[in-house]
Design an enzyme around this catalytic site. Structure first.
Site: not given
Ligand code: HAX
Length: 440
Positions: A241, A271, A318, A327, A373
């Protein structure tokens, strides 16, 4: 020129000169090394953005202009000692780079009340959308409908000198933030309360008025709103964002347009939409298990099932943080204080115990800990705000404070249009020295 703008520009110009000097005299200083891994894993870790409103440390979490969340809970002005900081004060801190006095906070609050009138056609645009349209789409439609009153576009069309872009940007940012609670609450009442709208109360603060116009007039809800709108305001510049708002703003799109674009990024499930996904996931779990009091073993099984289906556990993980999000901690403290017996809070607490050890055993997940979140929805639910599809709109209201304070600074510093270079697969393959089995 009103006092706050005079003070801002007097201090900011000297800082902007330093930023310009960095660009002109130190542009060749090497600050990092970019690898193929960086590019193909979402550019994580590449220092490529300039943001001054806040800075995120992987271990410690967010600092706004150098101050942590617990520090600001003590230092920012509040309505009463046991209350939460007024988000108006956080905006002042991010914009002015100094802690506000209560007078400063009241100045911002009164400015926002003065500027809060939303043109009628904005409501007509929202009314034209079916109430079941996702609230984030209604909200962004409302924001875009306001672009006609862009002070930046008016100034640009009148031929304003580029050194004064910041001035019209500041004016528009102040208008926009002032109007946001009215647009958000209008969407809420359109989506869930048959369009029975509630007029603003000029005696309330920015957060209190949002709660009031949504139909929640309890002092504890207002307190929660202040906490929520304080905590979600900024998370340095690289999140989707903030980065999108900055990127679109770099083309000299108006603050209305830049913010709307950024909020469409916030509306993604990885996000800000994660706040609704968390509650949805918990409700699905309760339904599937047939109990609203699941044991830790049952929760663990449900987590494993979610993972086995190739889905993420929402609210965990994250891109930058490597510890429990402060937070999350601040919201947990609020829950312990005001709603320790709440059933869903107890489920959220059990999830906190169960999920990190499971995610921690999956080697690829960088951060098994909860993010912001994972906790926000349960607080809103406790006070009767049960429409979880609306939760990301709260996030958007809050995020305006950080991304728009930064946009003013982007313009003060005269940051240029952002335009990184892309390359095709053949270029990367050649750089890697890979003998690719398929031709690109
Ligand atoms: N559950 C399952 N798998 C997860 C995970 C979770 N909570 N968090 C990370 N992973 C997976 C990723 O999908 C990725 O898988 P692939 O290699 O198969 O693509 C792998 O673990 C490596 O990911 P990472 O390097 O640890 O994390 P990223 O930086 O790629 O992604 C995210 C960060 C926040 C998007 C991720 O942890 C996620 O999808 N979390 C769940 C959704 C979420 O809570 N989003 C909100 C984040 C905070 C925010 O921005 N708030 O607005």
């Amino acid at each position: 020129m009103e006092q706050i703008k005079k003070k801002l520009i007097e201090r900011a110009l000297a800082k902007a000169e330093v930023i310009k000097k960095l660009r002109t005299d130190f542009g060749s200083v090497v600050i990092g090394e970019v690898t193929i891994g960086h590019v193909l894993s979402g550019m994580k870790g590449i220092v490529s953005l300039f943001t001054c409103t806040s800075k995120l440390d992987p271990e410690e979490g967010i600092r706004f202009r150098g101050y942590s969340i617990p520090e600001l809970q003590n230092l920012l002005p509040k309505i009463s000692p046991e209350d939460e900081p007024l988000p108006e004060g956080l905006f002042y801190l991010m914009l002015m780079d100094e802690l506000p006095t209560m007078d400063d906070v009241m100045y911002i609050q009164n400015e926002w009340i003065r500027r809060s009138n939303v043109p009628k056609h904005v409501f007509d645009v929202i009314d034209a959308l079916p109430p079941e349209t996702h609230p984030m789409n209604q909200f962004v439609a409302g924001i875009i409908a306001m672009t006609g009153s862009s002070r930046f576009v008016k100034a640009y069309d009148a031929g304003v000198n580029k050194k004064d872009y910041w001035d019209a940007t500041y004016e528009e940012v102040m208008d926009l933030i002032a109007r946001i609670p009215r647009v958000a609450s209008y969407v809420y009442r359109h989506a869930y309360h048959n369009d029975h709208q509630i007029e603003p109360d000029p005696d309330l603060d920015w957060s209190g008025n949002l709660a009031h116009m949504m139909g929640y007039d309890n002092e504890e809800v207002r307190r929660l709103m202040r906490l929520y709108l304080f905590l979600h305001a900024d998370h340095e510049g690289g999140n989707v964002s903030a980065h999108t708002t900055h990127l679109v703003g770099s083309a000299l799109s108006s603050p209305y347009q830049s913010y709307a674009a950024g909020m469409l990024g916030l509306a993604g499930p990885l996000h800000g939409l994660a706040s609704q996904e968390v509650i949805k996931w918990i409700f699905d779990m309760i339904e599937e298990l047939g109990t609203d009091n699941p044991s830790k073993e049952q929760i663990a099984d449900y987590v494993r099932k979610t993972l086995s289906e190739g889905r993420v556990v929402p609210g965990y993980g994250h891109a930058v943080l490597r510890k429990t999000d402060p937070r999350y901690v601040a919201q947990r403290e609020f829950a312990l204080k005001y709603m320790p017996e709440d059933k869903l809070f107890q489920i959220v607490s059990n999830i906190y115990e169960v999920v990190p050890p499971i995610l921690g055993t999956i080697g690829k997940i960088q951060n098994p800990w909860p993010n912001v979140d994972a906790h926000s929805g349960v607080l809103l639910l406790h006070y009767g705000i049960k429409e979880f599809e609306f939760y990301t709109v709260f996030f958007a209201v809050s995020r305006a404070l950080g991304v728009l304070a930064q946009l003013v600074w982007d313009r003060i510093c005269g940051l240029p249009i952002e335009r990184p270079k892309s390359q095709n697969a053949a270029w990367f393959i050649q750089k890697a020295g890979l003998d690719s089995p398929v031709k690109f």
